[in-house]
Design a protein around this motif. Structure first.
Motif, PDB file in Angstrom:
ATOM      1  N   GLN A  41    -108.756 -44.289  45.975  1.00 37.00           N
ATOM      2  CA  GLN A  41    -108.720 -43.424  44.788  1.00 37.00           C
ATOM      3  C   GLN A  41    -110.127 -42.986  44.417  1.00 37.00           C
ATOM      4  O   GLN A  41    -110.352 -41.804  44.120  1.00 37.00           O
ATOM      5  CB  GLN A  41    -108.071 -44.145  43.605  1.00 37.00           C
ATOM      6  CG  GLN A  41    -106.571 -44.226  43.671  1.00 37.00           C
ATOM      7  CD  GLN A  41    -105.993 -44.993  42.493  1.00 37.00           C
ATOM      8  OE1 GLN A  41    -106.592 -45.939  41.982  1.00 37.00           O
ATOM      9  NE2 GLN A  41    -104.805 -44.592  42.081  1.00 37.00           N
ATOM     10  N   VAL A  46    -106.336 -39.406  48.593  1.00 35.20           N
ATOM     11  CA  VAL A  46    -105.050 -39.502  47.908  1.00 35.20           C
ATOM     12  C   VAL A  46    -103.971 -40.121  48.795  1.00 35.20           C
ATOM     13  O   VAL A  46    -103.222 -40.996  48.348  1.00 35.20           O
ATOM     14  CB  VAL A  46    -104.608 -38.109  47.399  1.00 35.20           C
ATOM     15  CG1 VAL A  46    -103.242 -38.161  46.755  1.00 35.20           C
ATOM     16  CG2 VAL A  46    -105.639 -37.545  46.432  1.00 35.20           C
ATOM     17  N   ALA A  49    -104.595 -43.892  49.313  1.00 39.21           N
ATOM     18  CA  ALA A  49    -104.306 -44.614  48.072  1.00 39.21           C
ATOM     19  C   ALA A  49    -102.796 -44.752  47.886  1.00 39.21           C
ATOM     20  O   ALA A  49    -102.297 -45.831  47.537  1.00 39.21           O
ATOM     21  CB  ALA A  49    -104.924 -43.889  46.876  1.00 39.21           C
ATOM     22  N   HIS A  50    -102.087 -43.673  48.141  1.00 35.60           N
ATOM     23  CA  HIS A  50    -100.619 -43.692  48.034  1.00 35.60           C
ATOM     24  C   HIS A  50    -100.027 -44.731  48.985  1.00 35.60           C
ATOM     25  O   HIS A  50     -99.191 -45.542  48.587  1.00 35.60           O
ATOM     26  CB  HIS A  50    -100.053 -42.305  48.343  1.00 35.60           C
ATOM     27  CG  HIS A  50     -98.569 -42.279  48.497  1.00 35.60           C
ATOM     28  ND1 HIS A  50     -97.714 -42.367  47.416  1.00 35.60           N
ATOM     29  CD2 HIS A  50     -97.795 -42.213  49.603  1.00 35.60           C
ATOM     30  CE1 HIS A  50     -96.467 -42.348  47.866  1.00 35.60           C
ATOM     31  NE2 HIS A  50     -96.489 -42.253  49.175  1.00 35.60           N
ATOM     32  N   ASN A  93     -99.991 -44.836  40.970  1.00 39.38           N
ATOM     33  CA  ASN A  93     -99.785 -43.977  42.127  1.00 39.38           C
ATOM     34  C   ASN A  93     -99.435 -42.556  41.698  1.00 39.38           C
ATOM     35  O   ASN A  93    -100.023 -41.586  42.180  1.00 39.38           O
ATOM     36  CB  ASN A  93     -98.688 -44.557  43.020  1.00 39.38           C
ATOM     37  CG  ASN A  93     -98.706 -43.984  44.414  1.00 39.38           C
ATOM     38  OD1 ASN A  93     -99.594 -43.255  44.789  1.00 39.38           O
ATOM     39  ND2 ASN A  93     -97.694 -44.330  45.181  1.00 39.38           N
ATOM     40  N   LYS A  96    -102.393 -41.088  39.859  1.00 47.31           N
ATOM     41  CA  LYS A  96    -103.653 -41.207  40.594  1.00 47.31           C
ATOM     42  C   LYS A  96    -104.754 -41.703  39.653  1.00 47.31           C
ATOM     43  O   LYS A  96    -105.871 -41.197  39.625  1.00 47.31           O
ATOM     44  CB  LYS A  96    -104.020 -39.899  41.264  1.00 47.31           C
ATOM     45  CG  LYS A  96    -102.989 -39.481  42.302  1.00 47.31           C
ATOM     46  CD  LYS A  96    -103.112 -38.036  42.671  1.00 47.31           C
ATOM     47  CE  LYS A  96    -102.039 -37.555  43.605  1.00 47.31           C
ATOM     48  NZ  LYS A  96    -100.685 -37.986  43.372  1.00 47.31           N
TER      49      LYS A  96
END
Length: 126
Positions: A41, A46, A49-50, A93, A96
């Motif tokens: 993040q 992105v 991180a997801h 999530n 973000k």
């Protein structure tokens, strides 16, 4: 048969671990996932991180589903913590949101340390 030496080692470690050790291993992976998600993040990654947050959510769901709430007085409270943590991971999530992920990391780090201490204490009792 697994030909990857690291994967074979991990398979053997999991297969021979005590229930307490398995729980600690799950929490250690949860801390790693949330740490990686936070780093991703912060770095604007992105998708990574997801991926890390979804894996962390899966671990929390497994912890929650395997919890036998009725077998000890602390069960309902721990179930609530797992439910809260899962919700916060989902929110982190979707939004973000680094600050939400940081909060999750603090919680999972504390839980990991607590379970690690409990596992060590159980060895000293046995």
């Amino acid at each position: 048969m697994n030909t990857n030496p690291r994967a074979a080692y991990m398979d053997a470690a999991v297969a021979t671990a005590s229930p307490a050790r398995l729980l600690v291993m799950l929490f250690e992976r949860l801390v790693l996932d949330v740490t990686r998600a936070l780093e991703a993040q912060r770095g604007g990654q992105v998708e990574e991180a997801h991926r890390q947050l979804v894996h962390a959510q899966d671990i929390v769901l497994e912890l929650r589903s395997s919890l036998r709430v009725e077998e000890w007085d602390g069960g309902p409270g721990l179930a609530s913590i797992y439910d809260y943590l899962h919700l916060q991971l989902v929110r982190a999530n979707i939004a973000k949101d680094v600050s939400l992920t940081e909060g999750c990391l603090g919680l999972v780090t504390d839980l990991c340390a607590t379970w690690r201490e409990a596992a060590v204490a159980s060895l000293n009792v046995a």
